[in-house]
Design a protein around this motif. Sequence first.
Motif: not given
Lengths: 483, 373
Positions: B51-52, B54-55
């Motif tokens: 997830p990290s 993707l930000t």
Amino acid sequence: MGIGERTVGEIKQQLGKSPDFVCQSAPLRDDDRVHCIYLASIVICEQIDELILKPILEAYAAGRNEGFSKPAAPEALSSLVPIANKTIAAGTAAAVKKLLDGQCVLVAEHAPGFLSCDVAKGDYRSITEPKTESSIRGPREGFVEDIEVNMALIRKRLKSPNLIFESFVIGSETATNVCMAYMGNIANEGIVNEFRKRLDAIQTDSVLESAYIEEWIQDKTLSPFPQLISTERPDGIVAKLLEGHVAVLIDGTPMALAGPITFFQLFSSPEDYYQRADIATLLRWLRMFAFVLSIFVPSLYIAIVSYHQELLPTPLLISIAAQREEVPFPAVVEALIMFITFEILREAGLRMPRIAGQAISVVGALVVGQAAVEAGFVSASMVIVVSLTAISNYISPTYSFGIAQRIVQFVFMLMAGVMGLFGLMCGVFMLFIHLVSIRSFGAHYMAPLAPLMLSDLKDTLVRVPRKLMTRLPQETKAKKNAR
Amino acid sequence: MKIIGILICLLLCSGCWDMKEINQLAIVNLGAADKDPETGRITAYYQVINPSALTNKQSGAAKAAVYTFKFEDFSLGRFTRQTTTIMPRSLFMPHMQALILSERYAKQGITDMINFVELSPDRRTNVIFLIAGSPIETIINSFSPLERMPGRYIRSLINLSGQGFETGYEPIRIKDLAKGMYRKKPMVIPIVSYTSSEPAKDTNRLEDIDIRKKTFLFVGGAVFRHGRMVGRLNFDEKQRYFLLNKNLTNYIETLTVNGDYVDVEASHIRVRRKFNASGLTYRIRATLRIVNNQQTTPVTRGNIRDIEDKFNRQFEAESQAFVRMAANKDWDLLGIQDRGIRDWKHVKVTFKVESDMSAIGNTTGPHTFERGN
């Protein structure tokens, strides 16, 4: 020693030799005297001199008194005093009460009884706009601390002979004047009697604010939800009276109570009736939506983030997961930290001197918002949840209802934190059970939905145009149906 | 009172046992599986989201948006346990976008996989199902452009292609497969291929402008009969299959009219099937729109009729060819057996096609400058 001097001694004794106790003895003729006693702190001394002592002394000096040949008596003195509000009574206790009400008591040296004249100070703040219930459109007048002014504010708007005020004195020490108001031709007898009965039954030493009375007369003590409306807007109280509600005014506070109420009335504001029906309806829906937001957003967030991630759309899941990568606490702890911090800031903001408020706002915004997120203590999404919830809490027109929302919100958060959506659903059911079990002076709290009263819905879920509101709410069981 | 207190504590604790924080999850975006026909061992691939990455904010973090975990075991149920040996987070399957099976796995039968997915309460049966046309390891170990998660890339492609379908999506979800498994009519599942023999294993691939060099590509469909892959259809055959089975209502057909190409979009295709003594009759109605017209003559009413006639004849001819192909391969692609007709190969299938031209574009006459000079 005459009767008068003895009476003065007893009164002085009962008042504990108070420093503001004043006794002026004025000689009338021979050994006859009149004792003028009062509490200097709560009377207008000039009025005593000009309107009481001066006329009496002049009359006696000129020998104009009807009872000139007899010892002075209260009846004779009364005819000399040009004050409208005066009474003749007897007894030390009664005299003490009059003194404490800001009256001047005249005791004749050789006659029983006394004459009391109202010379009380009216040092109250002027009528201003209510601070807690400001309005864009509508009257700007708010109640003040003087019950008589408040009664006048109601009378000014409701020039009807059917408006009835009933007076009570409550509090063994404070002897606070409490006034019950209702419309004799509208309010249900049963509800009025119940109010009267509950006010009569109050056994307390003091009443300093409307909350004292509210706690005594409300139906359910263990409930966060208000069972009486408290307002400082006279127009709001008048509207309630016209719908068959009963109002209670309390001396010393600008807050008046009105009941019975229902849950949905907590979403309506007096302002709803001062603007177009469609706008009022939308605003009412907005308030209801904000209520739902404030109690469900944090708990749903916790439940979904901690238990039911499959409910989120994938992009949102990834976004939240990325934000929470470095957060060291579970979502429920994170939420509690944020909400408790916010409550502390809010409470500090209310209590602190206004001059320091700005500093706290800056610190609060920086610490709770930016710094906490940057330090990785909380996620940005949690800050959004807290902000949204906090703002939603403030939208409620009734302040005490906003507090109830906060309590429910914390309970739901804890239940969602330990049992996820199952816990939240348990909480919702418990809330519904609690709400339908509440009665406000016999009225069902969840009316008109439970029990269903179709005609009352026109001023609950929506606010229909005034032309269509031809009937009074059924819930108040008013004596008449038509408006 | 003590007992009540203990009970409340136990109740609360039992709730907390289920708690799985969002940052403790390995969110699987794409799954793949292969089965060795000799040993029967299954290789499972889980493409897990990072997830990290993707930000946008965390520029210093790892660039890889997904990581692929590979496990091998002899039974499907053992993989969740096996993931704990290498995966630092708990396997989280509900957000899986697609499941890709190798062709050799599909040819051995996929009933075990359908059963496994349907049995698990936390797995979604609306996951789309694909067959790998290239080595599965190449597909699952490749980064994708535009969409940083390959699972999402593939899902978006499928969603776009599903726009012409009556239901808005291709019937290729695991639950569609489970339902279709009991019918005689074979099912057609898209085949996803990779344009290169080498996978795009690192994110440097995202710096290359030529997408076609290394990317996913849909090439026709795999034919499944009773949960087992029995063959392949090319892109046009797959399209015809969905058209004649009332799934597809929109497609583009290229016609040759007066010696020039005319592309028409056939939309609102209504297919009615009727069995009678003479066989099976298809009545097809379609609305046409010209999307490309290379004719040198202006479009007249007569020309429109020519185009419509050509479309009707071509549709019929292609459909008849499709019926013959199906009979030759022994695939009852029209589902005639499901109507209780055993001798389905000898059922005469006739097509009656009617079409109406509804739009011819902004101009009726073509620009003929080049040809005129």
